[in-house]
Design an enzyme around this catalytic site. Structure first.
Site, PDB file in Angstrom:
ATOM      1  N   ARG A   1      -5.068 -12.565 -10.197  1.00 42.46           N
ATOM      2  CA  ARG A   1      -6.209 -13.033  -9.393  1.00 42.46           C
ATOM      3  C   ARG A   1      -6.389 -14.541  -9.575  1.00 42.46           C
ATOM      4  NH1 ARG A   1      -8.265  -7.616 -10.070  1.00 42.46           N
ATOM      5  NH2 ARG A   1      -8.750  -7.970 -12.259  1.00 42.46           N
TER       6      ARG A   1
ATOM      7  N   PHE B   1      -4.003  -3.559   0.560  1.00 42.91           N
ATOM      8  CA  PHE B   1      -4.447  -2.621  -0.483  1.00 42.91           C
ATOM      9  C   PHE B   1      -5.509  -3.321  -1.340  1.00 42.91           C
ATOM     10  CE2 PHE B   1       0.011  -1.571   0.453  1.00 42.91           C
ATOM     11  CZ  PHE B   1      -0.111  -0.234   0.842  1.00 42.91           C
TER      12      PHE B   1
ATOM     13  N   ASP C   1      -7.656  -2.021   3.575  1.00 42.74           N
ATOM     14  CA  ASP C   1      -7.650  -0.873   2.664  1.00 42.74           C
ATOM     15  C   ASP C   1      -8.037   0.352   3.483  1.00 42.74           C
ATOM     16  OD1 ASP C   1      -7.659  -0.664  -0.647  1.00 42.74           O
ATOM     17  OD2 ASP C   1      -8.593   1.037   0.358  1.00 42.74           O
ATOM     18  N   SER C   2      -7.528   1.518   3.061  1.00 38.51           N
ATOM     19  CA  SER C   2      -7.845   2.742   3.804  1.00 38.51           C
ATOM     20  C   SER C   2      -9.184   3.328   3.370  1.00 38.51           C
ATOM     21  CB  SER C   2      -6.731   3.774   3.612  1.00 38.51           C
ATOM     22  OG  SER C   2      -6.554   4.015   2.234  1.00 38.51           O
TER      23      SER C   2
ATOM     24  N   ALA D   1      -2.331   0.813   5.609  1.00 37.89           N
ATOM     25  CA  ALA D   1      -1.670  -0.491   5.468  1.00 37.89           C
ATOM     26  C   ALA D   1      -0.350  -0.546   6.237  1.00 37.89           C
ATOM     27  CB  ALA D   1      -1.439  -0.798   3.995  1.00 37.89           C
TER      28      ALA D   1
ATOM     29  N   ASP E   1      -0.483  -5.087  -3.100  1.00 39.71           N
ATOM     30  CA  ASP E   1      -0.721  -4.391  -4.379  1.00 39.71           C
ATOM     31  C   ASP E   1      -0.982  -2.903  -4.131  1.00 39.71           C
ATOM     32  OD1 ASP E   1      -1.187  -3.944  -7.083  1.00 39.71           O
ATOM     33  OD2 ASP E   1      -3.289  -4.553  -6.976  1.00 39.71           O
TER      34      ASP E   1
ATOM     35  N   CYS F   1       3.012  -0.729  -9.454  1.00 47.01           N
ATOM     36  CA  CYS F   1       2.412  -0.233 -10.705  1.00 47.01           C
ATOM     37  C   CYS F   1       2.993   1.137 -11.030  1.00 47.01           C
ATOM     38  CB  CYS F   1       0.890  -0.215 -10.628  1.00 47.01           C
ATOM     39  SG  CYS F   1       0.239   0.853  -9.348  1.00 47.01           S
TER      40      CYS F   1
END
Ligand code: SAH
Length: 394
Positions: free
Chosen positions: A212, A228, A250-251, A278, A298, A338
């Site tokens: 960030r 995301f 974002d969903s 996305a 992300d 991730c």
């Protein structure tokens, strides 16, 4: 609980344990003696009955036991849990997290507490238990956390999918103190609302702290796309960094509403919020010939285990290809995985393939990963789950 219970390994299956890897897989077990119950401590011995470790027994998991300690004279009791928790907390004090109070306090095996994750947001700590060994010691965990300096509330978020693998039910709620209406993660002088009860993980992605900051540093005067975006943490950072425009995809509607509130809380304009899938939205941006200077990609964990790696790499490739096409020349892509099952090497190859297919050249400016409060023991590489690349396009 029976301290006499033993777990005997097959011949030659003691090698990883001797290197202090803490997992005993079901296939390595020769026999179990003394009828241990789930979560009981077993003495692990090699095929010649030589003691190796004390571990918590987990009969329903393919990871049949997880090591508490290689010092077989230790007692695995409440005091043991308390001292591991306090050691985990004190090693974080040296990290010097700049101007903030959001920190991963306990990171499972990396802190000698397999199956326990604890995040701290100021005076609030949120923990998640994923193994029977820790589950059986929940009360000791709560007492240990509540006794840390400045802790006023201990909240449990043991509701991950991975609990069922160990035969555990969901457990959530306040375990100590009371939960304030507003919980904030403070970081770099910014603050982010944390939905402790319903948010992802423990409510916030502490692990992206360094990224960030990096995005903030590279946003001045640039058009930023945050894909995301969850609760908009990267978007808020980009806004403070002086982005000329920001779009967050974002969903999850509830996550985006928190993103909006996070913009207000930090007195910045985080721009446009798009509630959409996305993959679909990136295609539509491409079809509309949109372009950006900075893109953050992300996604959630796309591979939960090695069997899902192929499918996940196809999705990573698709996303990165679309993102690279949307970048202006000289643009920056911050791209992450991730999924622990996808190695940094593999991820780089996938992104390289995406660049070829997108017909774009790009260079790695910086390799990114998890910060020091998510340490990766050399003897436990499985702790390494977050990999990222900061790329610059030609
Ligand atoms: N970058 C965020 C964390 C992202 S977590 C941060 O630093 O805070 C992954 C996010 O992806 C979640 O918010 C989830 O709602 C969202 N998500 C999952 N699948 C999605 C999809 N197909 N399209 C858009 N968003 C999705």
């Amino acid at each position: 609980m029976s301290d006499q219970a033993t777990l005997r390994l097959k011949a030659g299956r003691d090698r990883s344990l001797r290197r202090h890897h803490p997992w005993i897989m079901s296939g390595s077990v020769d026999r179990v003696g003394g009828n241990p119950q789930p979560g009981d401590t077993v003495l692990v011995v090699d095929d010649a009955s030589r003691p190796l470790a004390l571990a918590s027994y987990s009969p329903h998991s393919s990871i049949r036991a997880r090591v508490w300690t290689f010092d077989v004279d230790q007692s695995i009791d409440d005091q043991f849990i308390a001292s591991r928790v306090s050691a985990a907390a004190s090693r974080r004090r040296h990290l010097g997290i700049p101007n903030g109070d959001a920190v991963r306090l306990v990171f499972g095996e990396a802190d000698g507490l397999p199956g326990l994750v604890v995040d701290r947001y100021g005076s609030i700590v949120v923990f998640q238990i994923t193994t029977v060994g820790i589950d059986a010691r929940r009360d000791a965990v709560v007492v240990a956390l509540a006794s840390l300096d400045g802790v006023e509330c201990v909240y449990e978020r043991s509701d991950g999918d991975n609990r069922s693998r160990e035969g555990l039910e969901s457990q959530t709620g306040i375990r100590h103190g009371s939960l304030p209406t507003d919980v904030w993660a403070r970081e770099n002088g910014l603050r982010f609302h944390v939905d402790v009860e319903h948010g992802h993980k423990t409510g916030f992605y502490i692990d992206q702290r360094d990224s960030r900051r990096l995005v903030e540093q590279h946003s001045r005067g640039r058009a930023v796309l945050n894909v995301f975006g969850y609760t908009g943490s990267f978007s808020v950072a980009a806004a403070r960094g002086g982005a000329s425009s920001i779009t967050t995809i974002d969903s999850s509607g509830p996550a985006l509403r928190i993103a909006e509130a996070n913009g207000r809380a930090n007195d910045v304009n985080i721009g446009e919020l798009v509630e959409a899938d996305a993959f679909t939205e990136l295609r539509s941006l491409r079809d509309r010939r949109a372009s950006f200077d900075v893109i953050v990609l992300d996604p959630p964990k796309l591979a939960n285990n090695p069997n899902q790696v192929d499918r996940a790499t196809r999705a990573y490739k698709d996303l990165n290809l679309l993102a690279l096409k949307l970048l202006r020349p000289g643009g920056l892509l911050f791209t992450y995985s991730c999924s622990g099952a996808v190695s940094s090497d593999l991820f780089q190859k996938v992104v390289a393939g995406a660049a070829v297919d997108a017909n774009r050249e790009a260079s790695i400016i910086e390799r990114l990963g998890q910060p020091g409060d998510h340490p990766i023991p050399l003897h436990f590489p499985e702790a390494d789950y977050l990999t990222g690349l900061m790329l610059e396009t030609a």
